[in-house]
Design a protein around this motif. Structure first.
Motif, short mmCIF file in Angstrom:
data_model
loop_
_atom_site.label_atom_id
_atom_site.label_comp_id
_atom_site.label_asym_id
_atom_site.label_seq_id
_atom_site.Cartn_x
_atom_site.Cartn_y
_atom_site.Cartn_z
N GLU A 122 55.05 14.39 -57.98
CA GLU A 122 54.57 15.58 -57.37
C GLU A 122 55.16 15.71 -55.73
OE1 GLU A 122 49.97 17.09 -56.63
OE2 GLU A 122 50.35 15.16 -56.93
N LEU A 123 55.47 17.30 -55.80
CA LEU A 123 55.79 17.53 -54.38
C LEU A 123 55.04 17.57 -53.40
CD1 LEU A 123 57.91 20.77 -55.46
CD2 LEU A 123 58.64 18.68 -54.81
N PRO A 124 55.04 17.18 -52.24
CA PRO A 124 54.09 17.03 -51.12
C PRO A 124 53.72 18.31 -50.68
CG PRO A 124 56.41 16.64 -50.22
CD PRO A 124 56.41 16.83 -51.74
N VAL A 125 52.33 18.43 -50.40
CA VAL A 125 51.84 19.66 -49.69
C VAL A 125 52.40 20.17 -48.54
CG1 VAL A 125 49.78 20.90 -49.06
CG2 VAL A 125 49.59 19.38 -50.92
N LYS A 126 52.97 21.39 -48.29
CA LYS A 126 53.55 21.67 -47.31
C LYS A 126 52.98 22.80 -46.67
CE LYS A 126 58.25 20.64 -48.78
NZ LYS A 126 59.85 21.64 -49.03
N VAL A 127 51.88 23.39 -47.11
CA VAL A 127 51.05 24.49 -46.54
C VAL A 127 49.58 24.28 -46.86
CG1 VAL A 127 50.74 27.05 -46.21
CG2 VAL A 127 52.97 26.21 -46.61
N LEU A 128 48.73 24.16 -45.80
CA LEU A 128 47.27 24.24 -46.14
C LEU A 128 46.66 25.77 -45.64
CD1 LEU A 128 46.23 20.69 -44.66
CD2 LEU A 128 46.61 21.33 -46.84
N ARG A 129 45.93 26.21 -46.55
CA ARG A 129 45.01 27.43 -46.42
C ARG A 129 43.73 27.15 -46.21
NH1 ARG A 129 49.66 30.87 -45.29
NH2 ARG A 129 50.95 30.94 -47.20
N ILE A 130 43.17 27.28 -44.87
CA ILE A 130 41.78 27.09 -44.50
C ILE A 130 41.12 28.21 -44.40
CG2 ILE A 130 40.33 25.55 -42.91
CD1 ILE A 130 42.41 24.04 -44.54
N ASP A 131 39.80 28.12 -45.10
CA ASP A 131 38.71 29.23 -45.08
C ASP A 131 37.52 28.69 -44.47
OD1 ASP A 131 37.02 31.20 -45.30
OD2 ASP A 131 38.09 32.26 -46.88
N SER A 132 37.00 29.06 -43.21
CA SER A 132 35.70 28.36 -42.77
C SER A 132 34.56 28.70 -43.79
CB SER A 132 35.39 28.92 -41.50
OG SER A 132 35.24 30.18 -41.41
N ARG A 133 34.54 29.71 -44.35
CA ARG A 133 33.56 30.04 -45.52
C ARG A 133 33.43 28.90 -46.62
NH1 ARG A 133 35.33 36.12 -46.83
NH2 ARG A 133 37.23 34.79 -47.13
N LEU A 134 34.58 28.24 -46.75
CA LEU A 134 34.33 27.14 -47.86
C LEU A 134 34.23 25.74 -47.13
CD1 LEU A 134 37.47 28.33 -49.99
CD2 LEU A 134 35.13 28.83 -50.27
N ARG A 135 33.81 25.67 -46.00
CA ARG A 135 33.49 24.48 -45.40
C ARG A 135 32.54 23.47 -46.22
NH1 ARG A 135 31.24 28.52 -42.63
NH2 ARG A 135 28.71 28.47 -42.39
N ALA A 136 32.72 22.06 -46.04
CA ALA A 136 32.01 21.27 -46.36
C ALA A 136 30.75 21.12 -45.70
CB ALA A 136 32.42 19.93 -46.68
#
Length: 264
Positions: A3-17
């Motif tokens: 599996e290719l490593p994750v290179k970009v993370l898209r973060i949305d504070s509305r989907l916070r834990a």
């Protein structure tokens, strides 16, 4: 196939834990492992300018001493300013009301005006019926407020609220209004320095992924982006990576990273 490593993370504070929109945690679908020499950078951030320029724990306190002659009739009081979004024109009205509420200078009123040509605010004591010509007010300096000895001699804490401490690193005071010498004086008229109604000009984004490769003025070691506030209240701040090497931060050597903590 690997599996290719994750290179970009898209973060949305509305989907916070957990947490709030400005201080939150997210949980990734799978854990990440970073090589020893790995670095990251923030490619883009969008933040709504939704905070008041006078709000709780930010620019919401005015300190004032009142005198008659050489006698202090009201020691340094901490005036809680009503939270809101103020302009250079509405700020003087709010300050005038706050200063006159609870004033002990009988027959005197505070008059606060904005000079649009100079960009400054003037505070004056105006004579009225039964006024005392020796009446004076005094806005203490940052140096005085930071002095334990000065506060012991002059301080009156706001009822039920502000403790008898002061920290220049905590932006709770509208004291920048003064911009006067280190020692304040009692007066009947005071002109501020150039008024900046936006107390926050830069935001700093912090993240638990940062491998202690930065150092902030308060000792923070987890900054990952410096975001200039270049829009007005109600608009959205858009930040993009500048390409400078200084904007990269170390994250190497970490394994099993699945929960990330962000703070603005």
């Amino acid at each position: 196939m690997n599996e290719l490593p994750v290179k970009v993370l898209r973060i949305d504070s509305r989907l916070r834990a957990s947490g709030t929109s400005s201080d939150f945690s997210i949980v990734l679908p799978r854990a990440l492992t970073f090589p020893e020499d790995a670095v990251c950078y923030v490619s883009a951030v969008s933040v709504p300018f939704s905070w008041y320029n006078v709000s709780e724990s930010m620019n919401d306190v005015l300190f004032c001493i009142e005198r008659k002659g050489a006698t202090v009739i009201q020691a340094c009081r901490a005036i809680a300013l009503p939270k809101g979004q103020y302009t250079a024109l509405s700020l003087p009205t709010m300050l005038q009301t706050s200063l006159n509420t609870g004033s002990t200078l009988t027959g005197m009123t505070y008059q606060v005006t904005y000079d649009s040509t100079r960009g400054t605010i003037s505070i004056r004591l105006v004579n009225g019926t039964g006024s005392d010509a020796t009446a004076r007010f005094q806005l203490p300096s940052e140096t005085e407020l930071m002095s334990v000895a000065w506060r012991s001699a002059n301080w009156v804490a706001l009822g039920g609220g502000i403790a008898a401490t002061y920290d220049i690193r905590d932006p709770d005071s509208i004291g920048d209004l003064r911009r006067l010498p280190e020692t304040s004086i009692s007066t009947t008229s005071l002109e501020s320095g150039l008024v900046n109604v936006s107390p926050i000009d830069v935001l700093y984004l912090r993240c638990s992924l940062n491998n202690f490769s930065t150092l902030g003025c308060r000792g923070e070691a987890d900054w990952i982006a410096r975001i200039p506030v270049d829009v007005s209240y109600g608009f959205t701040i858009h930040y993009e990576h500048s390409g400078l090497l200084d904007d990269h931060f170390g994250c190497g050597g970490q394994s099993g990273v699945q929960e990330l903590r962000f703070s603005l």
